[in-house]
Design a protein around this motif. Structure first.
Motif, PDB file in Angstrom:
ATOM      1  N   GLY A   1       0.810  -1.206   0.000  1.00  0.00           N
ATOM      2  CA  GLY A   1       0.000   0.000   0.000  1.00  0.00           C
ATOM      3  C   GLY A   1       0.846   1.260   0.000  1.00  0.00           C
ATOM      4  N   GLY A   2       2.151   1.111  -0.143  1.00  0.00           N
ATOM      5  CA  GLY A   2       3.036   2.258  -0.206  1.00  0.00           C
ATOM      6  C   GLY A   2       3.736   2.605   1.094  1.00  0.00           C
ATOM      7  N   VAL A   3       3.403   1.945   2.196  1.00  0.00           N
ATOM      8  CA  VAL A   3       4.024   2.264   3.475  1.00  0.00           C
ATOM      9  C   VAL A   3       5.525   1.986   3.419  1.00  0.00           C
ATOM     10  CG1 VAL A   3       4.132   1.683   5.938  1.00  0.00           C
ATOM     11  CG2 VAL A   3       1.911   1.945   4.804  1.00  0.00           C
ATOM     12  N   GLY A   4       5.896   0.815   2.937  1.00  0.00           N
ATOM     13  CA  GLY A   4       7.308   0.445   2.877  1.00  0.00           C
ATOM     14  C   GLY A   4       8.109   1.353   1.961  1.00  0.00           C
ATOM     15  N   SER A   5       7.596   1.602   0.772  1.00  0.00           N
ATOM     16  CA  SER A   5       8.307   2.462  -0.189  1.00  0.00           C
ATOM     17  C   SER A   5       8.457   3.879   0.337  1.00  0.00           C
ATOM     18  CB  SER A   5       7.570   2.484  -1.529  1.00  0.00           C
ATOM     19  OG  SER A   5       7.554   1.202  -2.099  1.00  0.00           O
ATOM     20  N   THR A   6       7.403   4.391   0.948  1.00  0.00           N
ATOM     21  CA  THR A   6       7.464   5.735   1.527  1.00  0.00           C
ATOM     22  C   THR A   6       8.494   5.778   2.657  1.00  0.00           C
ATOM     23  OG1 THR A   6       5.163   6.149   0.947  1.00  0.00           O
ATOM     24  CG2 THR A   6       6.117   7.540   2.671  1.00  0.00           C
ATOM     25  N   ALA A   7       8.481   4.746   3.495  1.00  0.00           N
ATOM     26  CA  ALA A   7       9.446   4.690   4.597  1.00  0.00           C
ATOM     27  C   ALA A   7      10.873   4.650   4.065  1.00  0.00           C
ATOM     28  CB  ALA A   7       9.161   3.471   5.474  1.00  0.00           C
ATOM     29  N   VAL A   8      11.115   3.851   3.034  1.00  0.00           N
ATOM     30  CA  VAL A   8      12.461   3.761   2.461  1.00  0.00           C
ATOM     31  C   VAL A   8      12.912   5.119   1.939  1.00  0.00           C
ATOM     32  CG1 VAL A   8      13.816   2.798   0.549  1.00  0.00           C
ATOM     33  CG2 VAL A   8      12.358   1.299   1.933  1.00  0.00           C
TER      34      VAL A   8
ATOM     35  N   ALA B   1      11.501  -9.428  -1.187  1.00  0.00           N
ATOM     36  CA  ALA B   1      12.467  -8.346  -0.971  1.00  0.00           C
ATOM     37  C   ALA B   1      13.292  -8.099  -2.226  1.00  0.00           C
ATOM     38  CB  ALA B   1      13.385  -8.678   0.204  1.00  0.00           C
ATOM     39  N   LYS B   2      13.591  -9.140  -2.965  1.00  0.00           N
ATOM     40  CA  LYS B   2      14.367  -8.977  -4.200  1.00  0.00           C
ATOM     41  C   LYS B   2      13.595  -8.162  -5.226  1.00  0.00           C
ATOM     42  CE  LYS B   2      16.777 -12.778  -5.428  1.00  0.00           C
ATOM     43  NZ  LYS B   2      17.048 -14.238  -5.556  1.00  0.00           N
ATOM     44  N   ALA B   3      12.272  -8.201  -5.177  1.00  0.00           N
ATOM     45  CA  ALA B   3      11.451  -7.374  -6.063  1.00  0.00           C
ATOM     46  C   ALA B   3      11.257  -5.968  -5.492  1.00  0.00           C
ATOM     47  CB  ALA B   3      10.088  -8.037  -6.293  1.00  0.00           C
ATOM     48  N   PHE B   4      11.072  -5.868  -4.176  1.00  0.00           N
ATOM     49  CA  PHE B   4      10.785  -4.587  -3.522  1.00  0.00           C
ATOM     50  C   PHE B   4      11.949  -3.612  -3.542  1.00  0.00           C
ATOM     51  CE2 PHE B   4      11.218  -2.122   0.443  1.00  0.00           C
ATOM     52  CZ  PHE B   4      10.114  -1.287   0.340  1.00  0.00           C
ATOM     53  N   TRP B   5      13.131  -4.055  -3.121  1.00  0.00           N
ATOM     54  CA  TRP B   5      14.237  -3.130  -2.896  1.00  0.00           C
ATOM     55  C   TRP B   5      14.713  -2.389  -4.138  1.00  0.00           C
ATOM     56  CZ3 TRP B   5      15.176  -0.695   1.262  1.00  0.00           C
ATOM     57  CH2 TRP B   5      14.794  -1.250   2.488  1.00  0.00           C
ATOM     58  N   PRO B   6      14.883  -3.008  -5.288  1.00  0.00           N
ATOM     59  CA  PRO B   6      15.320  -2.225  -6.456  1.00  0.00           C
ATOM     60  C   PRO B   6      14.340  -1.095  -6.799  1.00  0.00           C
ATOM     61  CG  PRO B   6      15.615  -4.555  -6.887  1.00  0.00           C
ATOM     62  CD  PRO B   6      14.847  -4.446  -5.588  1.00  0.00           C
ATOM     63  N   ARG B   7      13.047  -1.375  -6.687  1.00  0.00           N
ATOM     64  CA  ARG B   7      12.038  -0.339  -6.974  1.00  0.00           C
ATOM     65  C   ARG B   7      12.083   0.775  -5.931  1.00  0.00           C
ATOM     66  NH1 ARG B   7       8.441  -4.820  -7.482  1.00  0.00           N
ATOM     67  NH2 ARG B   7       7.480  -4.093  -5.560  1.00  0.00           N
ATOM     68  N   ALA B   8      12.169   0.389  -4.651  1.00  0.00           N
ATOM     69  CA  ALA B   8      12.164   1.388  -3.579  1.00  0.00           C
ATOM     70  C   ALA B   8      13.403   2.272  -3.631  1.00  0.00           C
ATOM     71  CB  ALA B   8      12.057   0.690  -2.221  1.00  0.00           C
ATOM     72  N   ILE B   9      14.544   1.680  -3.926  1.00  0.00           N
ATOM     73  CA  ILE B   9      15.777   2.473  -4.028  1.00  0.00           C
ATOM     74  C   ILE B   9      15.694   3.424  -5.215  1.00  0.00           C
ATOM     75  CG2 ILE B   9      18.266   2.352  -4.469  1.00  0.00           C
ATOM     76  CD1 ILE B   9      18.169  -0.423  -2.977  1.00  0.00           C
ATOM     77  N   ALA B  10      15.268   2.904  -6.360  1.00  0.00           N
ATOM     78  CA  ALA B  10      15.195   3.720  -7.581  1.00  0.00           C
ATOM     79  C   ALA B  10      14.207   4.876  -7.444  1.00  0.00           C
ATOM     80  CB  ALA B  10      14.822   2.842  -8.777  1.00  0.00           C
ATOM     81  N   ALA B  11      13.188   4.713  -6.619  1.00  0.00           N
ATOM     82  CA  ALA B  11      12.175   5.760  -6.434  1.00  0.00           C
ATOM     83  C   ALA B  11      12.612   6.845  -5.456  1.00  0.00           C
ATOM     84  CB  ALA B  11      10.867   5.132  -5.951  1.00  0.00           C
ATOM     85  N   THR B  12      13.790   6.705  -4.880  1.00  0.00           N
ATOM     86  CA  THR B  12      14.284   7.689  -3.907  1.00  0.00           C
ATOM     87  C   THR B  12      15.062   8.786  -4.617  1.00  0.00           C
ATOM     88  OG1 THR B  12      14.417   6.001  -2.187  1.00  0.00           O
ATOM     89  CG2 THR B  12      15.696   8.009  -1.850  1.00  0.00           C
ATOM     90  N   PRO B  13      14.630  10.038  -4.464  1.00  0.00           N
ATOM     91  CA  PRO B  13      15.374  11.142  -5.077  1.00  0.00           C
ATOM     92  C   PRO B  13      16.802  11.211  -4.536  1.00  0.00           C
ATOM     93  CG  PRO B  13      13.253  11.894  -4.208  1.00  0.00           C
ATOM     94  CD  PRO B  13      13.460  10.492  -3.715  1.00  0.00           C
ATOM     95  N   GLY B  14      17.736  11.506  -5.405  1.00  0.00           N
ATOM     96  CA  GLY B  14      19.113  11.703  -4.996  1.00  0.00           C
ATOM     97  C   GLY B  14      19.959  10.444  -4.951  1.00  0.00           C
ATOM     98  N   VAL B  15      19.390   9.286  -5.298  1.00  0.00           N
ATOM     99  CA  VAL B  15      20.184   8.054  -5.328  1.00  0.00           C
ATOM    100  C   VAL B  15      21.075   8.081  -6.561  1.00  0.00           C
ATOM    101  CG1 VAL B  15      20.090   5.552  -5.687  1.00  0.00           C
ATOM    102  CG2 VAL B  15      18.599   6.625  -4.003  1.00  0.00           C
ATOM    103  N   ARG B  16      22.345   7.714  -6.371  1.00  0.00           N
ATOM    104  CA  ARG B  16      23.275   7.683  -7.506  1.00  0.00           C
ATOM    105  C   ARG B  16      24.261   6.529  -7.316  1.00  0.00           C
ATOM    106  NH1 ARG B  16      25.324  11.165  -3.917  1.00  0.00           N
ATOM    107  NH2 ARG B  16      27.570  11.272  -3.681  1.00  0.00           N
ATOM    108  N   ASP B  17      24.944   6.213  -8.383  1.00  0.00           N
ATOM    109  CA  ASP B  17      25.987   5.178  -8.375  1.00  0.00           C
ATOM    110  C   ASP B  17      25.466   3.823  -7.884  1.00  0.00           C
ATOM    111  OD1 ASP B  17      27.743   7.232  -9.125  1.00  0.00           O
ATOM    112  OD2 ASP B  17      28.220   7.680  -7.032  1.00  0.00           O
ATOM    113  N   LEU B  18      24.244   3.483  -8.256  1.00  0.00           N
ATOM    114  CA  LEU B  18      23.653   2.214  -7.828  1.00  0.00           C
ATOM    115  C   LEU B  18      24.301   1.054  -8.564  1.00  0.00           C
ATOM    116  CD1 LEU B  18      21.526   0.494  -6.349  1.00  0.00           C
ATOM    117  CD2 LEU B  18      19.939   1.056  -8.209  1.00  0.00           C
ATOM    118  N   THR B  19      24.814   0.115  -7.808  1.00  0.00           N
ATOM    119  CA  THR B  19      25.327  -1.138  -8.362  1.00  0.00           C
ATOM    120  C   THR B  19      24.730  -2.275  -7.557  1.00  0.00           C
ATOM    121  OG1 THR B  19      27.284  -1.121  -6.951  1.00  0.00           O
ATOM    122  CG2 THR B  19      27.523  -0.145  -9.123  1.00  0.00           C
TER     123      THR B  19
END
Length: 172
Positions: free
Chosen positions: A105-112, A134-152
């Motif tokens: 419902g967006g709670v986790g993504s918003t929290a991240v 978690a393998k599906a959640f984390w890449p999306r949640a990280i990518a949706a965070t403003p200011g994230v860079r150099d993701l490997t």
């Protein structure tokens, strides 16, 4: 989603975190391979205590966070500076939990997004190999965070960690 609030857990909220950790352990128990002796109930009907919980109030490199939805506890995040890869980092998402009721419902993504933005620097998020959600959640949640860079993303070495590790920087 402005219904989500992240607060630093107080000493008085330590029992709340300990209680939520029992649900986290229950959820995590499904990732243990058949025949494993890990994640079994103790004679009192509970999982064991989280060994490092006290350290979150003793070590300045750790942060115990409570995730609230509309003022009610809905999960937690435990941050540390432990690196599963051996690289130099500022933060690691040691543990992250959102109650099943509040998932998808967006709670986790918003929290991240809020946590990563509040704690800028070099991050690592390691995911247990068998945790497909978690393998599906984390890449999306990280990518949706403003200011994230150099993701490997790379696989752990099988000794320090087994599963994917996301390494990235947030902020300046």
């Amino acid at each position: 989603m402005n219904d989500v609030e992240i607060t630093l857990a107080t000493e008085a909220e330590r029992p709340l975190l300990a209680g939520m950790l029992q649900f986290y352990f229950y959820d995590f128990s499904e990732f243990e391979p058949p025949g494993s002796d890990n994640m079994e109930l103790e004679p009192n009907g509970q999982f064991g205590a989280y060994l490092y919980l006290d350290d979150y109030w003793l070590e300045p490199s750790r942060a115990p966070l409570i995730i609230r939805w509309r003022g009610r506890p809905a999960g937690f995040a435990l941050l540390s500076d432990f690196s599963h890869s051996g690289r130099t980092i500022d933060r690691n998402m040691s543990e992250f939990f959102v109650m099943r009721k509040h998932r998808r419902g967006g709670v986790g993504s918003t929290a991240v997004r809020e946590i990563l933005t509040r704690y800028p620097g070099r991050w690592e998020i390691a995911i247990v190999q068998r945790n497909t959600g978690a393998k599906a959640f984390w890449p999306r949640a990280i990518a949706a965070t403003p200011g994230v860079r150099d993701l490997t993303t790379f696989e752990g070495d099988g000794v320090r960690w087994t599963g994917p590790i996301h390494a990235f920087a947030v902020g300046s």
